[in-house]
Design a protein around this motif. Structure first.
Motif, PDB file in Angstrom:
ATOM      1  N   ASP A  67       0.603  -1.487  -0.286  1.00  0.00           N
ATOM      2  CA  ASP A  67      -0.517  -0.234  -0.186  1.00  0.00           C
ATOM      3  C   ASP A  67       0.772   0.975  -0.381  1.00  0.00           C
ATOM      4  O   ASP A  67      -0.053   2.533  -0.052  1.00  0.00           O
ATOM      5  CB  ASP A  67      -1.037   0.365   1.202  1.00  0.00           C
ATOM      6  CG  ASP A  67      -1.753  -1.368   1.574  1.00  0.00           C
ATOM      7  OD1 ASP A  67      -2.445  -1.326   0.224  1.00  0.00           O
ATOM      8  OD2 ASP A  67      -2.325  -1.078   2.506  1.00  0.00           O
ATOM      9  N   VAL A  68       2.312   1.442   0.350  1.00  0.00           N
ATOM     10  CA  VAL A  68       3.500   2.415  -0.036  1.00  0.00           C
ATOM     11  C   VAL A  68       2.881   3.215  -1.129  1.00  0.00           C
ATOM     12  O   VAL A  68       3.449   2.101  -2.288  1.00  0.00           O
ATOM     13  CB  VAL A  68       4.729   2.388   0.927  1.00  0.00           C
ATOM     14  CG1 VAL A  68       4.806   3.141   1.061  1.00  0.00           C
ATOM     15  CG2 VAL A  68       4.263   1.487   2.141  1.00  0.00           C
ATOM     16  N   GLN A  69       3.021   4.158  -1.185  1.00  0.00           N
ATOM     17  CA  GLN A  69       3.091   4.895  -2.383  1.00  0.00           C
ATOM     18  C   GLN A  69       5.012   4.579  -3.108  1.00  0.00           C
ATOM     19  O   GLN A  69       5.818   4.800  -2.281  1.00  0.00           O
ATOM     20  CB  GLN A  69       3.240   6.143  -1.879  1.00  0.00           C
ATOM     21  CG  GLN A  69       1.914   6.280  -2.329  1.00  0.00           C
ATOM     22  CD  GLN A  69       1.277   7.868  -1.569  1.00  0.00           C
ATOM     23  OE1 GLN A  69       2.351   9.047  -1.690  1.00  0.00           O
ATOM     24  NE2 GLN A  69       0.125   8.263  -1.663  1.00  0.00           N
ATOM     25  N   THR A  70       4.488   4.513  -4.324  1.00  0.00           N
ATOM     26  CA  THR A  70       5.924   4.208  -4.943  1.00  0.00           C
ATOM     27  C   THR A  70       6.442   5.590  -4.631  1.00  0.00           C
ATOM     28  O   THR A  70       5.929   6.835  -5.799  1.00  0.00           O
ATOM     29  CB  THR A  70       6.106   3.570  -7.178  1.00  0.00           C
ATOM     30  OG1 THR A  70       4.692   2.377  -6.968  1.00  0.00           O
ATOM     31  CG2 THR A  70       7.374   3.826  -7.578  1.00  0.00           C
ATOM     32  N   ALA A  71       8.171   5.637  -5.153  1.00  0.00           N
ATOM     33  CA  ALA A  71       8.610   7.226  -4.969  1.00  0.00           C
ATOM     34  C   ALA A  71       9.163   7.004  -6.191  1.00  0.00           C
ATOM     35  O   ALA A  71      10.989   6.433  -5.764  1.00  0.00           O
ATOM     36  CB  ALA A  71       9.232   7.511  -3.983  1.00  0.00           C
ATOM     37  N   TYR A  72       9.643   7.740  -7.310  1.00  0.00           N
ATOM     38  CA  TYR A  72      10.576   8.313  -8.217  1.00  0.00           C
ATOM     39  C   TYR A  72      11.608   9.797  -8.532  1.00  0.00           C
ATOM     40  O   TYR A  72      10.861  10.592  -8.051  1.00  0.00           O
ATOM     41  CB  TYR A  72       9.829   7.748  -9.683  1.00  0.00           C
ATOM     42  CG  TYR A  72       9.460   6.340  -9.893  1.00  0.00           C
ATOM     43  CD1 TYR A  72      10.139   4.931 -10.247  1.00  0.00           C
ATOM     44  CD2 TYR A  72       7.968   6.168 -10.119  1.00  0.00           C
ATOM     45  CE1 TYR A  72      10.137   4.088 -10.249  1.00  0.00           C
ATOM     46  CE2 TYR A  72       7.495   4.764 -10.117  1.00  0.00           C
ATOM     47  CZ  TYR A  72       8.313   3.804 -10.792  1.00  0.00           C
ATOM     48  OH  TYR A  72       8.395   2.387 -11.023  1.00  0.00           O
ATOM     49  N   ALA A  73      12.068   9.233  -8.405  1.00  0.00           N
ATOM     50  CA  ALA A  73      12.907  10.379  -8.513  1.00  0.00           C
ATOM     51  C   ALA A  73      12.259  11.512  -9.728  1.00  0.00           C
ATOM     52  O   ALA A  73      12.256  10.764 -10.722  1.00  0.00           O
ATOM     53  CB  ALA A  73      14.809  10.100  -8.718  1.00  0.00           C
ATOM     54  N   GLU A  77       4.077  14.441 -12.016  1.00  0.00           N
ATOM     55  CA  GLU A  77       3.237  14.073 -12.408  1.00  0.00           C
ATOM     56  C   GLU A  77       2.026  12.927 -11.544  1.00  0.00           C
ATOM     57  O   GLU A  77       2.735  12.213 -12.867  1.00  0.00           O
ATOM     58  CB  GLU A  77       2.479  14.575 -13.113  1.00  0.00           C
ATOM     59  CG  GLU A  77       2.120  16.127 -13.346  1.00  0.00           C
ATOM     60  CD  GLU A  77       1.677  16.422 -14.434  1.00  0.00           C
ATOM     61  OE1 GLU A  77       0.455  15.743 -15.559  1.00  0.00           O
ATOM     62  OE2 GLU A  77       1.727  17.333 -15.212  1.00  0.00           O
ATOM     63  N   PRO A  78       2.836  12.349 -10.179  1.00  0.00           N
ATOM     64  CA  PRO A  78       3.089  10.923 -10.320  1.00  0.00           C
ATOM     65  C   PRO A  78       1.692  10.390 -10.956  1.00  0.00           C
ATOM     66  O   PRO A  78       0.255  10.852 -10.460  1.00  0.00           O
ATOM     67  CB  PRO A  78       2.729  10.736  -8.741  1.00  0.00           C
ATOM     68  CG  PRO A  78       3.232  12.726  -7.820  1.00  0.00           C
ATOM     69  CD  PRO A  78       2.853  13.116  -9.829  1.00  0.00           C
TER      70      PRO A  78
END
Length: 144
Positions: A67-73, A77-78
């Motif tokens: 459930d944790v949001q993906t974090a891209y560098a 606009e996620p």
């Protein structure tokens, strides 16, 4: 020789690479933070980029990352899956990990007279409370 310098590179997108590159003391601090997170749920370290900027590294254990949001560098606009509802900072052990990382900051001292726009912190040798030699301070090579 560098000390406590660690670079983290996050992927820009799903098929990009990630990397962790650091000197021995930084990698040992990372290992200690990971071991602490595995045993207690939270660990932290205070490290530096090679430009002298210090940062807190929070390491938190989350048993269910689904459930944790993906974090891209560099994400502008996620686009999130409907299941990704928990921001990284809201993971159960994150705040504890961040507090541990900020406490690690206490092992470093402020460099007197240094420009505040540059790095304010330098690693302390384990046996003395003195800043690193002048040449290790950013901008110190100008002879002034």
């Amino acid at each position: 020789m560098s000390e406590h310098m660690l670079h983290l590179q996050s992927p820009d997108r799903w098929d990009d690479m990630a990397a962790i590159v650091g000197d021995r003391t930084a990698l040992e601090a990372l290992r200690n933070a990971v071991e602490a997170a595995l045993s207690t749920g939270a660990g932290g370290a205070f490290l530096f980029s090679s430009d002298g900027e210090g940062y807190a590294l929070a390491v938190a254990l989350e048993e269910n990352m689904w459930d944790v949001q993906t974090a891209y560098a560099g994400e502008m606009e996620p686009v999130r899956s409907l299941r990704e509802v928990v921001p990284l900072r809201e993971v159960e052990n994150f705040q504890s990990a961040l507090h541990q990382a900020m406490r690690m900051r206490e092992q470093f001292s402020r460099v007197p007279g240094q420009d505040r726009s540059r790095s304010e912190l330098q690693p302390l040798p384990p046996t003395a409370a003195r800043p690193l030699p002048r040449q290790s301070v950013i901008g110190a090579g100008d002879g002034k």
